[in-house]
Design an enzyme around this catalytic site. Structure first.
Site: not given
Ligand SMILES: CC(=O)N[C@H]1[C@@H](OP(=O)(O)OP(=O)(O)OC[C@H]2O[C@@H](n3ccc(=O)[nH]c3=O)[C@H](O)[C@@H]2O)O[C@H](CO)[C@@H](O)[C@@H]1O
Ligand SMILES: C=C(OP(=O)(O)O)C(=O)O
Length: 446
Positions: A26-27, A100, A124, A129, A314, A336, A422
């Site tokens: 999915k990711n 996302r 989620c 986020r 996750d 995280v 999802r």
């Molecule tokens: C679709 C997808 O691939 N989702 C994954 C992706 O989410 P996603 O890419 O949204 O997660 P991030 O690694 O960006 O987020 C990690 C941390 O960074 C913070 N942050 C991120 C971006 C930003 O602009 N500012 C900021 O502060 C977030 O709030 C969080 O605390 O990686 C996460 C961490 O492995 C996984 O749990 C999710 O399943």
């Molecule tokens: C947090 C997750 O996904 P997303 O970033 O798509 O919300 C997840 O797959 O557990």
């Protein structure tokens, strides 16, 4: 699925046993689909799961003139981006709040069209986020961003330029944003403090197949040399290590035995170490991994989620359900997402003993320690779980509730199960294959 159909009746107490198959991650898959926008020729993506995040991205790509059709083999998509166009903002808005992934359209659309509109994001609800890193890096590349009530309007007044970026935190999404933007930017981009999750490595493989030049150092630095054009790719997506771990946790919590076809050791090493410490058994072969509860009691552990190669966040929620069955006190430190332990209150209603703390428990300090978030947990076990009425809060929390309901005595009503679609392909058919005693109001699972 809506209304009363969106509830599953689960009769717990039966170990899950049998074989299921995990497909592409999915990711990774939705991001590889976005990458196809960068090519001048069609791409072929194989091992694509039938999940909602894929359908959302397919819809968004089609709104931008990309033709997406099934390929020859099951789970194959052919994406033809030769006629990319601006989408009608009103139509795109139908996708607001869906996932996302729309934020990752920025770079490719800026390269192809010079402008982009990004609707509100979904995903989620496990923390604030923010997407500040994404916009900071896009501005560094030379984009302008106008935030309005209906979404974000971006423009690239001229060709985007390579740049030096240091992420404040190794964000997965922001790293992908940089990759998808830098590959066609002019000159070299150096990204420090990058995320290096297996799904990111696989996205880099996709981009390299398209003609990109990307080097990964061992110190979280990624160097991208921009090129003038990219072609299509032919790629088999890596399997979903997050789904695989969810089924592994289900085997442990229900005292079952599940062979997860497609699960791969390499991307799950950290999970496997933890699984073994808890007392779970596994056996790896070339086609997958068998996970089972070997009998006797499970052991309590100290667990801290982290960026790769740490314990993936996750994986946390499904494993916590198994920890309610371990003897002694387990400590879980979620570093995280600041609000990813809220799902535990429903487990307590089922009979679990999980206490949340604002402090960083278990040794290391994280970004949330001084900020009043309930981001550590102490799980004391083993506790007998009882069936309950449960409302699914998020994707992994939802799967955790299914596991808890399957492990519990009696019947649970699990509301909001559509959320699980999802990220989990055909989860109801898989539950049926594993012998779960569960039914929809209208009849059996499959
Ligand atoms: C679709 C997808 O691939 N989702 C994954 C992706 O989410 P996603 O890419 O949204 O997660 P991030 O690694 O960006 O987020 C990690 C941390 O960074 C913070 N942050 C991120 C971006 C930003 O602009 N500012 C900021 O502060 C977030 O709030 C969080 O605390 O990686 C996460 C961490 O492995 C996984 O749990 C999710 O399943
Ligand atoms: C947090 C997750 O996904 P997303 O970033 O798509 O919300 C997840 O797959 O557990």
């Amino acid at each position: 699925m809506t209304g009363t159909d969106d509830v599953l009746l689960v009769h717990g107490g039966t170990p899950l046993q049998g074989e299921i198959r995990v497909r592409g991650a999915k990711n990774l898959v939705p991001k590889a689909m976005v990458a196809a926008l960068l090519g001048s020729t069609p791409s072929r993506l194989r091992n694509v799961p039938d999940i909602r995040d894929v359908r959302v991205v397919r819809g968004l790509l089609q709104l931008h003139g990309v033709t997406v059709r099934p390929g020859e083999e099951p789970g194959e998509l052919v994406l033809d981006p030769t006629r990319v166009e601006s989408a009608n903002v009103a139509d795109i808005d139908a996708h607001a709040g869906s996932s996302r992934i729309p934020i990752l359209f920025c770079g490719p659309l800026l390269h192809r069209l010079g402008h982009a509109f990004i609707p509100g994001l979904g995903g989620c609800d496990i923390g604030g986020r923010p997407i500040d890193f994404h916009f900071d890096v896009l501005r560094q590349f030379g984009a302008t961003i106008d935030k309005r009530a209906d979404g974000q309007y971006l423009e690239a007044p001229q060709r985007l330029r390579g740049t030096k970026i240091t992420l404040p935190y190794p964000s997965v999404g922001a790293t992908e944003q940089v990759l998808l933007t830098a590959v066609l930017a002019e000159g070299v981009t150096e990204l420090s403090n990058a995320a290096v999750e297996p799904e990111i490595e696989d996205l880099i493989c996709v981009l390299q197949k398209m003609g990109a030049i990307i080097a990964m150092d061992t110190d979280r630095t990624i160097r991208i040399t921009g090129v003038d054009s990219l072609g299509g790719y032919n790629h088999q997506a890596i399997p979903d290590r997050l789904e695989a771990a969810s089924w592994a946790s289900a085997a442990l919590a229900t005292e079952g035995d599940i062979y997860v076809r497609g699960a791969q050791q390499r991307s799950m090493m950290t999970f496997l170490n933890t699984y073994r410490k808890v007392g779970g058994a596994f056996e790896i072969d070339d086609r997958g991994i068998r996970f089972w509860h070997p009998g006797g009691s499970l052991k309590s552990i100290a667990l801290e989620t982290d960026v790769h190669p740490g314990f993936q966040t996750d994986w946390q929620q499904p494993l916590v359900v198994a920890l309610t069955q371990a003897s002694g006190l387990s400590i879980v430190h979620e570093t995280v997402y600041e609000s990813r332990l809220g799902f535990t209150s429903a487990l307590n209603q089922m009979g679990a003993h999980i206490q949340l703390y604002r402090e960083c428990l278990g040794g290391s300090r994280c970004r949330f320690g001084q900020r009043n978030f309930l981001h550590s947990a102490v799980v004391s076990g083993p506790t007998k779980l009882q069936g309950a009425d449960l409302v699914i809060p998020d994707l992994r929390g939802g799967f955790s509730y299914l596991i808890a309901a399957l492990a519990a005595q009696g019947t649970s009503r699990v509301h909001g199960i559509d959320l699980i679609n999802r990220g989990y392909e055909n989860f109801m058919a898989k539950l049926a294959e594993l012998g779960a005693k569960a039914e929809l109001p209208g009849g059996p699972l499959a």
